[in-house]
Scaffold this active site. Structure first.
Site, mmCIF file in Angstrom:
data_model
loop_
_atom_site.group_PDB
_atom_site.id
_atom_site.type_symbol
_atom_site.label_atom_id
_atom_site.label_comp_id
_atom_site.label_asym_id
_atom_site.label_seq_id
_atom_site.Cartn_x
_atom_site.Cartn_y
_atom_site.Cartn_z
ATOM 1 C CG ASP A 139 -1.618 1.269 1.476
ATOM 2 O OD1 ASP A 139 -2.355 1.712 0.580
ATOM 3 O OD2 ASP A 139 -1.418 1.867 2.551
ATOM 4 C CG ASP A 177 -1.549 7.877 0.338
ATOM 5 O OD1 ASP A 177 -0.600 8.673 0.293
ATOM 6 O OD2 ASP A 177 -2.372 7.737 -0.588
ATOM 7 C CG ASP A 226 -1.994 2.371 6.509
ATOM 8 O OD1 ASP A 226 -2.108 2.100 5.296
ATOM 9 O OD2 ASP A 226 -2.526 3.365 7.022
#
Length: 227
Positions: free
Chosen positions: A11, A13, A174
């Site tokens: 991922d 951001d 995240d």
């Protein structure tokens, strides 16, 4: 017996880069564009990772599709302006240790790196260029061509691009959206504790890590189990 091809998908951001300041600022512009009150910072960061066409109907369910479209355009324009003004490295800095781990993994002959992000292709291209990461990610999956996370489309396409099996693929992220996407694609997920979702939302992860330095050892252990 030859070593199987490994695929590590990141991922962006909240995992590779910390872009929360610009995200919150751009969201503020988007809400101002339709005369609406801006939600709390935690609520904004809680939906990071979803595609914009999903985020605004989720946050503003009573608004018209035209209003959502106006917010999307305002967000995109504001984000691009802030990134151009500040520069990518200041606007979306890499998390500590990220570059070192990417370089280490890229040097492994049996490992390929990919990206699965809610960003647009234009946004990802600018980020990669700004951090000098050209050629690092051999498969790049973006919001332009896929349903929003946690739909498994991005991971499935990344595996198809490089010919990797699910047992040899790992998703690093995240948010709960990343981990749920990994589970839906039948791959293992590594949740990171420095991003935008707390540990309590990462229950779908196979394992959690507290810093980038711990990632190579976790991957080694996963691959030993799947060997």
């Amino acid at each position: 017996m030859s070593t199987p091809l490994r695929l590590v998908i990141f991922d962006v951001d909240g995992t590779l880069v910390d872009s929360q300041s610009d995200i919150v600022a751009a969201m503020t512009v988007a809400y101002d564009a339709v005369g609406a009150d801006v939600p709390p910072r935690a609520e904004i960061l809680g939906v990071v990772g979803l595609s914009l066409d999903v985020i605004f109907p989720l946050l503003m369910p009573d608004m018209s599709p035209q209003g959502h479209e106006k917010m999307c355009e305002a967000y995109k324009n504001a984000y691009m302006e802030m990134r151009a003004r500040a520069g990518v490295q200041h606007s979306s800095p890499l998390y500590p240790g990220a570059l070192e781990v990417l370089n280490r993994l890229q040097m492994m002959p049996d490992v390929l790196l990919g990206v699965a992000t809610g960003k647009s292709k234009r946004g990802l291209d600018k980020l990669i260029e700004g951090h000098g990461l050209e050629g690092v990610f051999v498969t790049q999956q973006v919001a332009d061509f896929h349903p929003s996370k946690p739909h498994p489309s991005m991971i499935l396409q990344a595996m198809a691009d490089v010919g990797a099996e699910a047992r040899d693929t790992v998703m690093i992220g995240d948010t709960s959206f990343d981990m749920e996407m990994a589970a839906a694609a039948g791959v293992r997920g590594v949740g990171v504790n420095w991003g935008y979702h707390g540990r309590d939302r990462l229950s779908a992860a196979s394992v959690l890590i507290d810093d980038f330095a711990g990632l190579p050892a976790v991957l080694d252990e996963m691959w030993k189990v799947s060997a």
